[in-house]
Design an enzyme around this catalytic site. Sequence first.
Site, mmCIF file in Angstrom:
data_model
loop_
_atom_site.group_PDB
_atom_site.id
_atom_site.type_symbol
_atom_site.label_atom_id
_atom_site.label_comp_id
_atom_site.label_asym_id
_atom_site.label_seq_id
_atom_site.Cartn_x
_atom_site.Cartn_y
_atom_site.Cartn_z
ATOM 1 C CG HIS A 193 -2.011 1.010 1.133
ATOM 2 N ND1 HIS A 193 -1.791 2.378 1.189
ATOM 3 C CD2 HIS A 193 -3.354 0.859 0.951
ATOM 4 C CE1 HIS A 193 -2.932 3.015 1.052
ATOM 5 N NE2 HIS A 193 -3.896 2.125 0.918
ATOM 6 C CG ASP A 197 -7.804 -4.547 -0.771
ATOM 7 O OD1 ASP A 197 -8.917 -4.117 -0.463
ATOM 8 O OD2 ASP A 197 -6.911 -3.830 -1.248
#
Length: 381
Positions: free
Chosen positions: A280, A321
């Site tokens: 990320h 996720d």
Amino acid sequence: MPWLSAEQALEKLGTKPQTLYANVSRGRIRAKPDATDPRRRLYSAADVMRLAERHAGRRKTETVAADTMQWGDPVLPSAISAILDGRLYYRDQDAATWAEHATLEETAALLWNSGQIAAAPGEALEAAPSLERAFVLLAQRVTHDLPTLGRSPKVLKAEAQSILSTVAAALAPDTTASPLHLRLAMSWCRPEAANCIRRALVLLADHELNASTFATRVAASSGATLSAAVLSGLSTLTGPLHGGAWQGVASLIEDVDALGAGATIRQALTQGRSLPAFGHPLYPDGDIRAKALMSQFALPPSYAKLAAVGQEIIGESVNIDFALTAMTAVFNLPDNAPLVIFALARTVGWLAHAMEQVESGHLIRPRARYTGPAIETPLKA
């Protein structure tokens, strides 16, 4: 993606090592461990060059503005959440620590600067959580709710609670006044998953100026109804690069089961495909939300192998996720559970940002940098 050593990055930036490390901690430069020497780190060449150009004063105004839209510098003031030094904060509360005990309703009270929040029980028109119904119920409200302009914060907070109840009626259908994580767990007949669902809802309640939140703020800035602003956020969330990323993770796990973790990752890298389970840009040392959620359960074998091999080959940790999709597998939740959890949680953040944007009184209206065919303009006399 090209990577630079610390020495190379410092040479490009012309700064001290402390400045380099500060830019990494603030998410301005992505970094990863050096596979050949775990004691060293590598730095994203693209991020380094972007900062180097800015420091050299060579970028035009429109280029700076364009880059802020792509994981660049902050573009809007907000007191709701912040990502600093690899941690997520809700106002002045560390989100991972907050998630150890808080409910989504308590998080709404925190983010809205409000008193006690509770979602009204639904009518149980649906037997299971339904994203389709959430869209329908919000759309029905849009044409009946009042615009936000000229209305007091107190009135808007009351309406926000009503909208949260509307979304909860679709995503956590239940006729009781139980907390939303219990309602959602019971609607899936998985009471044992309730605490993990609670933690996931809190960790996903807000995340600064992400794509769906920006869409929400744009709608709210026009004076649109709060329900319209939330509907804008929900629509944006469904994209595969945002809340729909769980589908890419699930697809990777299918490949791991068929090919093995190493072959799956190598195949994806060879074909130039993205790996949505890893990394990320705002968390160079790993997504803190994923760590906080996965601390509550053991990863299934396929997920554990993918995480370990991905860390070895890519040099990136798994993200939220991945964690949501793994939680879905652990508790045998419906396939779309990650998106349902994401949508219910983020409704709280969308409403917080919508109300903050209304209070600012500013219309969000960026300019476009024209790149089409040459235009001949008449000469001025």
